[in-house]
Design a protein around this motif. Structure first.
Motif, PDB file in Angstrom:
ATOM      1  N   LEU A  66       0.722  -1.310  -0.209  1.00  0.00           N
ATOM      2  CA  LEU A  66      -0.109   0.111   0.184  1.00  0.00           C
ATOM      3  C   LEU A  66       0.969   1.112   0.086  1.00  0.00           C
ATOM      4  O   LEU A  66       0.506   2.145  -0.680  1.00  0.00           O
ATOM      5  CB  LEU A  66      -1.027   0.077   1.102  1.00  0.00           C
ATOM      6  N   ALA A  67       2.011   1.245   0.734  1.00  0.00           N
ATOM      7  CA  ALA A  67       2.971   2.413   0.810  1.00  0.00           C
ATOM      8  C   ALA A  67       3.502   2.753  -0.552  1.00  0.00           C
ATOM      9  O   ALA A  67       3.353   3.814  -1.148  1.00  0.00           O
ATOM     10  CB  ALA A  67       3.805   2.210   1.972  1.00  0.00           C
ATOM     11  N   VAL A  68       3.773   1.648  -1.301  1.00  0.00           N
ATOM     12  CA  VAL A  68       4.577   1.619  -2.615  1.00  0.00           C
ATOM     13  C   VAL A  68       3.474   2.149  -3.445  1.00  0.00           C
ATOM     14  O   VAL A  68       3.789   3.227  -4.390  1.00  0.00           O
ATOM     15  CB  VAL A  68       5.065   0.195  -2.987  1.00  0.00           C
ATOM     16  N   LEU A  69       2.249   1.668  -3.432  1.00  0.00           N
ATOM     17  CA  LEU A  69       1.087   2.293  -4.256  1.00  0.00           C
ATOM     18  C   LEU A  69       0.874   3.602  -4.212  1.00  0.00           C
ATOM     19  O   LEU A  69       0.783   4.482  -5.277  1.00  0.00           O
ATOM     20  CB  LEU A  69      -0.024   1.612  -3.947  1.00  0.00           C
ATOM     21  N   LEU A  70       0.818   4.190  -2.994  1.00  0.00           N
ATOM     22  CA  LEU A  70       0.466   5.528  -2.619  1.00  0.00           C
ATOM     23  C   LEU A  70       1.507   6.211  -3.220  1.00  0.00           C
ATOM     24  O   LEU A  70       1.377   7.516  -3.800  1.00  0.00           O
ATOM     25  CB  LEU A  70       0.081   5.727  -1.024  1.00  0.00           C
ATOM     26  N   ILE A 109       1.166   6.486  -6.800  1.00  0.00           N
ATOM     27  CA  ILE A 109       0.080   7.403  -7.203  1.00  0.00           C
ATOM     28  C   ILE A 109       0.638   8.962  -7.059  1.00  0.00           C
ATOM     29  O   ILE A 109       0.098   9.880  -8.050  1.00  0.00           O
ATOM     30  CB  ILE A 109      -1.108   7.080  -6.440  1.00  0.00           C
ATOM     31  N   ALA A 110       1.224   9.259  -6.055  1.00  0.00           N
ATOM     32  CA  ALA A 110       1.569  10.727  -5.616  1.00  0.00           C
ATOM     33  C   ALA A 110       2.705  11.041  -6.937  1.00  0.00           C
ATOM     34  O   ALA A 110       2.318  12.146  -7.378  1.00  0.00           O
ATOM     35  CB  ALA A 110       2.101  10.526  -4.367  1.00  0.00           C
ATOM     36  N   GLY A 111       3.385  10.153  -6.990  1.00  0.00           N
ATOM     37  CA  GLY A 111       4.590  10.500  -8.096  1.00  0.00           C
ATOM     38  C   GLY A 111       3.735  10.674  -9.521  1.00  0.00           C
ATOM     39  O   GLY A 111       4.106  11.532 -10.389  1.00  0.00           O
ATOM     40  N   TYR A 112       2.834   9.763  -9.773  1.00  0.00           N
ATOM     41  CA  TYR A 112       2.193   9.862 -11.195  1.00  0.00           C
ATOM     42  C   TYR A 112       1.568  11.146 -11.412  1.00  0.00           C
ATOM     43  O   TYR A 112       1.462  11.902 -12.309  1.00  0.00           O
ATOM     44  CB  TYR A 112       1.174   8.538 -11.264  1.00  0.00           C
ATOM     45  N   ILE A 113       0.801  11.626 -10.230  1.00  0.00           N
ATOM     46  CA  ILE A 113      -0.100  12.789 -10.306  1.00  0.00           C
ATOM     47  C   ILE A 113       0.840  13.996 -10.553  1.00  0.00           C
ATOM     48  O   ILE A 113       0.421  14.866 -11.252  1.00  0.00           O
ATOM     49  CB  ILE A 113      -1.014  13.000  -9.077  1.00  0.00           C
ATOM     50  N   ILE A 155       1.547   1.431 -13.589  1.00  0.00           N
ATOM     51  CA  ILE A 155       1.539   1.511 -12.002  1.00  0.00           C
ATOM     52  C   ILE A 155       0.159   0.698 -11.695  1.00  0.00           C
ATOM     53  O   ILE A 155      -0.087   0.954 -10.546  1.00  0.00           O
ATOM     54  CB  ILE A 155       1.718   2.706 -11.369  1.00  0.00           C
ATOM     55  N   GLN A 156      -0.268  -0.073 -12.561  1.00  0.00           N
ATOM     56  CA  GLN A 156      -1.697  -0.653 -12.354  1.00  0.00           C
ATOM     57  C   GLN A 156      -2.811   0.320 -11.828  1.00  0.00           C
ATOM     58  O   GLN A 156      -3.737  -0.118 -11.042  1.00  0.00           O
ATOM     59  CB  GLN A 156      -1.498  -1.900 -11.210  1.00  0.00           C
ATOM     60  N   LEU A 157      -2.791   1.615 -12.429  1.00  0.00           N
ATOM     61  CA  LEU A 157      -4.075   2.310 -12.052  1.00  0.00           C
ATOM     62  C   LEU A 157      -5.015   2.249 -13.250  1.00  0.00           C
ATOM     63  O   LEU A 157      -4.795   1.641 -14.265  1.00  0.00           O
ATOM     64  CB  LEU A 157      -3.594   3.814 -12.076  1.00  0.00           C
ATOM     65  N   PRO A 158      -6.388   2.253 -12.713  1.00  0.00           N
ATOM     66  CA  PRO A 158      -7.422   2.075 -13.988  1.00  0.00           C
ATOM     67  C   PRO A 158      -7.129   3.267 -14.876  1.00  0.00           C
ATOM     68  O   PRO A 158      -6.895   4.276 -14.625  1.00  0.00           O
ATOM     69  CB  PRO A 158      -8.552   2.644 -13.137  1.00  0.00           C
ATOM     70  N   GLY A 159      -7.439   3.130 -16.335  1.00  0.00           N
ATOM     71  CA  GLY A 159      -7.077   3.887 -17.514  1.00  0.00           C
ATOM     72  C   GLY A 159      -8.012   5.153 -17.107  1.00  0.00           C
ATOM     73  O   GLY A 159      -7.454   6.295 -17.795  1.00  0.00           O
ATOM     74  N   ILE A 160      -9.320   5.048 -16.491  1.00  0.00           N
ATOM     75  CA  ILE A 160      -9.900   6.400 -16.275  1.00  0.00           C
ATOM     76  C   ILE A 160      -9.306   7.379 -15.598  1.00  0.00           C
ATOM     77  O   ILE A 160      -9.298   8.559 -15.741  1.00  0.00           O
ATOM     78  CB  ILE A 160     -11.356   6.344 -15.860  1.00  0.00           C
TER      79      ILE A 160
END
Length: 332
Positions: A109-113, A116-120, A163-168
């Motif tokens: 979860l820490a890696v995923l967050l 996501i933060a880096g992606y945004i 990073i396995q985020l939904p395309g939307i």
């Protein structure tokens, strides 16, 4: 002095938009989770249900524009909150999808967050600036401009998938990234036309293929309690957010109601996320959201799509009589 006043007004509206965006996300999140858990859904599906209620599509804007209230502060605050609430709800949704498909672990979860933060940050600041630069170089070549915009969305989608985020999520953030630089461009208008005349109709056609009309009607009657509970949770959560922020800023009651109605309709992000969740399977082959919840969300979309614009037509005009100032405050 006038410039300083305008800057202060803009900054105040921005801060109020952020506050409304956060509150109108958190309260429906809480209410939706309670409803999901109460009807037997596990924790992750229940959180997904609440994330669906957090976003909104301001369908009442054409009414607001026709009434000449587009520049009023409550409307500006409500529209600004849309970006915040949609982003937060999609981030929550993305986290839930990842946990549901790959399992939960604190380190994961820490890696995923962090991803996501880096992606945004990468999309909203890096890709945004790169896109603005490239678009400025081809601003006189409409075909190239159009292709570059599509390319930016494709890059955002590929990075999201990496990073396995939904395309939307990638598509939404890509729109934010190019919005400022492409808003007034003729090619942007054509992209909007393409979306409204091709992509959105196809999206609804695909949704229609998932529904058996007879079974849909029967399931709504069989699950009437959960349908009314989900709609009630949305109405209560969005109203509580509009009331709290409206009272804190001194808006009159009709301004609070207008904010509520602009943040009420559930269409674009809600329906797209629901379809993704319905098609998402875990290792055991279970759907993240079952057929029952898909039907419930479709009723929610239909109901709020009617309520938002119709009631905006009724309450928004009353803001004009509340005060002469743009803030529409109780003491105005």
């Amino acid at each position: 002095m006038q410039a300083l006043k305008s800057t202060s007004h803009f900054s105040g509206a921005r801060n109020r938009s952020i506050a409304l965006g956060v509150v109108t996300t958190i309260l429906p999140l809480l209410f939706g989770t309670v409803v999901g858990l109460a009807f037997g859904y596990a924790a992750i599906p229940a959180i997904v249900i609440r994330s669906l209620l957090a976003s909104h599509t301001p369908l009442g804007l054409p009414v607001i524009s026709r009434l000449g209230l587009g520049n009023s502060e409550p409307v500006t605050v409500a529209i600004g909150a849309t970006v915040m609430s949609d982003t937060l709800s999609l981030v929550v949704f993305a986290v839930c999808v990842s946990i549901f498909t790959t399992g939960f672990s604190p380190s994961g979860l820490a890696v995923l967050l962090a991803e996501i933060a880096g992606y945004i940050l990468l999309v909203l600041f890096g890709l945004s600036r790169l896109g603005a630069y490239v678009l400025s170089r081809v601003k006189d070549e409409e075909d190239a401009y159009f292709i570059v915009m599509l390319g930016i969305m494709a890059i955002a989608g590929v990075l999201a998938d990496a990073i396995q985020l939904p395309g939307i999520v990638g598509a939404f953030l890509a729109g934010l990234a190019v919005n400022a630089s492409a808003r007034e461009a003729p090619a942007s208008e054509k992209l909007q036309f393409l979306g409204k005349s091709v992509f959105i109709p196809i999206f609804f056609v695909v949704t229609g293929f998932l529904i058996d009309p007879v079974k849909f009607v029967y399931e709504i009657f069989d699950n009437f309690l959960i349908v009314t509970s989900i709609i009630g949770a949305l109405l209560a959560g969005k109203w509580a957010a509009a009331w709290l922020v409206g009272r804190a800023n001194g808006y009159i009651l009709n301004a609070q109601l207008t904010i509520w109605l602009l943040t009420l309709p559930q269409v674009a992000a809600t329906l797209a996320a629901t379809l993704v969740a319905h098609e998402t399977l875990n290792a055991a082959g279970e759907r993240l959201l079952d057929d029952r919840m898909l039907n419930v969300v479709l009723v929610l979309v239909f109901t709020t799509s009617l309520l938002g614009p119709v009631l905006t037509e009724r309450f928004a005009p009353r803001m004009k009589g509340g005060t002469a100032g743009p803030a529409l405050r109780l003491n105005g």
